[in-house]
Every structure is written in structure tokens, then in C-alpha cells.
Design an enzyme around this catalytic site. Sequence first.
Site, PDB file in Angstrom:
ATOM      1  N   CYS A  86       0.844  -1.200   0.000  1.00  0.00           N
ATOM      2  CA  CYS A  86       0.000   0.000   0.000  1.00  0.00           C
ATOM      3  C   CYS A  86       0.883   1.254   0.000  1.00  0.00           C
ATOM      4  CB  CYS A  86      -0.964  -0.026   1.183  1.00  0.00           C
ATOM      5  SG  CYS A  86      -2.366   1.115   1.009  1.00  0.00           S
ATOM      6  N   HIS A 202      -3.491  -5.595   1.170  1.00  0.00           N
ATOM      7  CA  HIS A 202      -2.795  -5.853   2.435  1.00  0.00           C
ATOM      8  C   HIS A 202      -2.824  -7.331   2.816  1.00  0.00           C
ATOM      9  CE1 HIS A 202      -2.257  -1.676   4.012  1.00  0.00           C
ATOM     10  NE2 HIS A 202      -3.275  -1.417   3.220  1.00  0.00           N
ATOM     11  N   GLU A 204      -0.956  -8.782   4.953  1.00  0.00           N
ATOM     12  CA  GLU A 204      -0.714  -8.910   6.395  1.00  0.00           C
ATOM     13  C   GLU A 204      -2.006  -8.794   7.207  1.00  0.00           C
ATOM     14  OE1 GLU A 204      -0.897  -4.488   5.956  1.00  0.00           O
ATOM     15  OE2 GLU A 204      -0.277  -6.187   4.714  1.00  0.00           O
TER      16      GLU A 204
END
Length: 228
Positions: A86, A202, A204
Site C-alpha cells: 500500500c 494488504h 498482512e
Amino acid sequence: MKFGVVVFPGSNCDDDTVFALQHNLGQRVVKLWHKDHDLQGCDFILLPGGFSYGDYLRTGAIARFSPIMNEVIAHADRGGYVMGICNGFQILVEAGLLPGVLLRNLSQKYVCKNIHLLPQSKTALLTADLEPRAYTIPIAHGDGRYFTDEDGLKKLNDNEQVLFRYCDAAGNITEEANPNGSLDNIAGITNKNFNVFGMMPHPERASDEALGNADGRFILEQILAVTA
């Protein structure tokens, strides 16, 4: 392998990234402050999401000049691995480590939702061994519209530098599945040497069963192949 997660003023996904690497993948991780001049012997550097320096000027434009970025660029130039997620992707583009630009979403709105990604490159470390299916991964950005010129797009496609494209739940790459208007539905790319990666979604944030989605863990696990 030792991972370093760079923290800029305004980063807000650094702890998410550390948790995913340390607890979900069982790796050694340290945080690297933006004013540091030492990568502390890290093998793999990650630039996390957030709003570095408040996203003033352009997203990533100020963070690109943080002292740590001189070391990150030198690390990449030596063939070391770097990944931006990002805002981290935006910083890598501003630093010239990845081609193209990231523009305001076509809707002119900040978009935060789950989307689907289809792996593309069979050469890049991050995607080569991924199952060719749609992965559900969240996005959260206002400036995620990837763009490059016609020649740049041809090079990305010819060299298998496109990591992911936005798709629907069935894996179809369609205009309707594109959440920000990115050129050619591009959601992530790599450099020509395949050691620098950038993606807007994302992984994660989707790496733990407790979150109800571990698709991102499949993606992050690919970087462990560096030690294989």
C-alpha cells in the site's frame, strides 16, 4: 532469515506486518526507524502501509527522502529483497525502485473493503508458486490507481513483472472487479530484477485464521523461499 519493517511518521500497518511475519510465519523481525542509517543486517526489507508524513505533496513523496531509504535503495541495488505494501508500494514508486505511478482512485474516494486478486507472474518469487485462484485480500487506499505509459505496460507484461491483477471471486479479470481504476487491473508489480515487490492490497491483514481469512498468509509465505 531476518526481516526489517521500516516505520515512517504516519505508518499504521507496521505492527500488523510485524505480527504476521513474527507470529504467523515464525520469522525474526525488527523495526527500522525512518531516520536510521543501518538495516541491522536484515535480509528482507518491508515498507508497510499507512499515511507516511500525512500523505502531503503526493503519497510517498516525502518518505522517499527519509535517511533509511538510502540504505533500502542500496540494499535493492545489491540484489536484496524489498517489498512495499500500500503506502510502501507508493514509496517504492517515488523512490524509482518500481516503475509507473499511483494516482487517485478513479472514484475519487477512499476505498476500504475485501477484493480478489489473481496471481500473474510465473517468474517472480511472490507469485510463481501460488495456486492460480482468486485470493481474498483487503484494500484500504485513496491513491491506488496504478498507471504507466503504453511502452511501460508492454515491458511489464512481456517481462512477467505483473504480480497480481484484480479479479472477481471466480478469478475473472473484469472492469467491474477493479476497485480503483488501475491500468489493466494491475494490483501489484515487481522490478525487472525480480527482487523488489509492490502491491496495494494488504496480505498482512489477512494472515490469521482469527481474522476469518488467511489468504494473505499464502502470499507472504512465498517470500520465505529466499532461504530455501
